[in-house]
Design a protein around this motif. Structure first.
Motif, short mmCIF file in Angstrom:
data_model
loop_
_atom_site.label_atom_id
_atom_site.label_comp_id
_atom_site.label_asym_id
_atom_site.label_seq_id
_atom_site.Cartn_x
_atom_site.Cartn_y
_atom_site.Cartn_z
N ALA A 147 56.88 34.59 -54.77
CA ALA A 147 58.05 34.13 -54.89
C ALA A 147 58.24 32.63 -54.80
CB ALA A 147 58.90 34.69 -53.74
N HIS A 148 57.47 32.12 -53.97
CA HIS A 148 57.24 30.39 -53.84
C HIS A 148 56.94 29.96 -54.98
CE1 HIS A 148 55.49 26.84 -52.65
NE2 HIS A 148 56.53 26.57 -51.84
N GLY A 149 55.78 30.58 -55.63
CA GLY A 149 55.11 29.94 -56.65
C GLY A 149 56.04 30.10 -57.99
N ALA A 150 57.04 31.13 -58.00
CA ALA A 150 57.72 31.03 -59.25
C ALA A 150 59.28 29.92 -59.06
CB ALA A 150 58.52 32.67 -59.18
N PHE A 151 59.33 29.76 -57.90
CA PHE A 151 60.77 28.89 -57.47
C PHE A 151 60.12 27.47 -57.57
CE2 PHE A 151 62.58 32.80 -57.09
CZ PHE A 151 64.09 32.60 -57.22
N ARG A 152 58.83 27.12 -56.88
CA ARG A 152 58.56 25.90 -56.87
C ARG A 152 58.07 25.15 -57.97
NH1 ARG A 152 57.19 21.18 -56.06
NH2 ARG A 152 56.02 20.37 -53.83
N ILE A 153 58.91 23.97 -58.22
CA ILE A 153 58.71 23.08 -59.76
C ILE A 153 57.30 22.49 -59.46
CG2 ILE A 153 59.60 21.30 -61.15
CD1 ILE A 153 62.21 22.01 -59.92
N PRO A 154 56.21 22.79 -60.48
CA PRO A 154 55.15 21.96 -60.26
C PRO A 154 54.97 20.72 -61.14
CG PRO A 154 54.93 23.75 -61.99
CD PRO A 154 56.54 23.53 -61.41
N GLU A 155 56.12 19.95 -61.57
CA GLU A 155 55.99 18.98 -62.14
C GLU A 155 55.39 17.87 -61.31
OE1 GLU A 155 57.75 21.24 -63.04
OE2 GLU A 155 57.53 21.52 -65.14
N ASP A 156 55.97 17.73 -60.34
CA ASP A 156 55.58 16.52 -59.38
C ASP A 156 54.17 16.68 -58.67
OD1 ASP A 156 56.38 18.73 -57.82
OD2 ASP A 156 56.98 17.47 -56.27
N LEU A 157 53.56 17.83 -58.96
CA LEU A 157 52.13 17.88 -58.32
C LEU A 157 50.94 17.19 -59.21
CD1 LEU A 157 52.42 21.86 -57.43
CD2 LEU A 157 53.08 19.77 -56.11
N PHE A 158 50.22 16.79 -58.64
CA PHE A 158 49.13 15.97 -59.03
C PHE A 158 47.90 16.93 -59.31
CE2 PHE A 158 51.48 12.73 -56.92
CZ PHE A 158 51.62 11.81 -57.81
N LEU A 159 48.23 17.77 -60.70
CA LEU A 159 47.20 18.73 -60.82
C LEU A 159 45.83 18.04 -61.63
CD1 LEU A 159 49.36 21.48 -62.27
CD2 LEU A 159 48.32 21.30 -59.73
N ASP A 160 44.83 18.46 -61.17
CA ASP A 160 43.40 17.93 -61.59
C ASP A 160 42.87 19.18 -62.54
OD1 ASP A 160 41.48 16.72 -62.48
OD2 ASP A 160 40.43 16.34 -60.49
N LEU A 180 54.58 21.84 -49.32
CA LEU A 180 54.85 23.38 -49.56
C LEU A 180 56.42 23.77 -49.61
CD1 LEU A 180 53.21 25.82 -50.63
CD2 LEU A 180 53.30 26.50 -48.12
N ILE A 181 56.88 23.25 -48.57
CA ILE A 181 58.33 23.66 -48.31
C ILE A 181 59.42 22.61 -48.75
CG2 ILE A 181 57.47 25.12 -46.60
CD1 ILE A 181 58.37 23.18 -44.57
N ASP A 182 59.08 21.99 -49.66
CA ASP A 182 59.88 20.92 -49.99
C ASP A 182 61.21 21.65 -50.92
OD1 ASP A 182 61.28 18.77 -50.73
OD2 ASP A 182 59.67 17.89 -52.26
N ARG A 183 62.15 21.71 -50.30
CA ARG A 183 63.37 22.16 -50.85
C ARG A 183 63.90 21.63 -52.06
NH1 ARG A 183 68.01 23.74 -46.47
NH2 ARG A 183 68.87 24.64 -48.06
N THR A 184 63.75 20.16 -52.23
CA THR A 184 64.32 19.46 -53.31
C THR A 184 63.51 19.92 -54.63
OG1 THR A 184 62.85 17.78 -52.93
CG2 THR A 184 65.04 17.67 -51.97
N SER A 185 62.50 20.64 -54.64
CA SER A 185 61.59 20.96 -55.64
C SER A 185 61.58 22.55 -56.11
CB SER A 185 60.24 20.65 -55.35
OG SER A 185 59.74 19.29 -55.07
#
Length: 218
Positions: free
Chosen positions: A174-187, A56-61
């Motif tokens: 704020a977190h949802g807008a700045f977190r890149i979701p491309e690396d998440l395994f969404l089902d 959740l707090i991965d700064r690189t994403s």
């Protein structure tokens, strides 16, 4: 010679077999235990769906969204993936706000205890007697509703809860807008009622089941 007068002596065991002479508990224990058991199982199931906090707090994403449409898309995807973490964060903000205001916390706990002991889990065959007056179930419900409206809207409890929810929602957005979701395994096939949402649904159904006997008395 006159015989001495006989004094009447009451038998302390004469009322032991009368139904209702024994004191009853002020709360419907089986219904209360069933409610707590359902809440506990729902919590355990919900937290099993929690994502790692390090993810959740991965700064690189983290990156700034290019537009509002992209920010909305990120929030929607991140909430679908981190829903349990987000609602846990909201609950933590609410808890910190209430702990930092002890008076509001005591008022809210007193209100919840009033609903539990006076209406939801009160045995159906045990009347409510306050100040020497017998209150019906309809009167008890009306008093509790008026008390809830007063506590939520006319005291600092309501403003405290609303402000804490606004702060928590701002943090989540704020977190949802700045977190890149491309690396998440969404089902996409994942059901929408998993995780903490299933806990909310389970808690609501448990509360409804617990309140059913009380509602039937009104």
């Amino acid at each position: 010679m006159a015989s001495p007068a006989t004094l009447p002596i009451s038998n302390p065991q004469s009322n032991s077999g009368v139904p209702g002479s024994q004191s009853q508990p002020p709360i419907n224990t089986p219904a209360f235990r069933s409610f707590i058991s359902r809440i506990s199982s729902s919590l355990r199931h919900s937290f099993s769906q929690r994502r790692p906090w390090s993810e959740l707090i991965d700064r690189t994403s983290m990156s700034r969204p290019e537009s509002l449409a992209e920010a909305y898309s990120r929030i929607r995807k991140n909430f679908s993936y981190f829903r349990v973490n987000y609602i846990t964060l909201l609950a933590l903000v609410l808890a910190i706000s209430l702990i930092s205001h002890p008076f509001s916390l005591l008022v809210l706990l007193g209100l919840l205890a009033s609903w539990a002991f006076l209406y939801l889990f009160r045995p159906s065959d045990q009347p409510l007697i306050l100040f020497g007056r017998n209150f019906s179930d309809r009167e008890t419900l009306g008093i509790l509703v008026v008390l809830t409206v007063f506590v939520v809207f006319l005291t600092s409890v309501g403003s405290l809860l609303i402000s804490a929810l606004m702060v928590g929602l701002a943090m989540v957005c704020a977190h949802g807008a700045f977190r890149i979701p491309e690396d998440l395994f969404l089902d996409d096939q994942e059901p929408t009622n998993t995780g903490f949402l299933s806990f909310l649904g389970g808690a609501a159904s448990s509360a409804a089941a617990a309140a059913a006997p009380a509602v039937s008395r009104v």
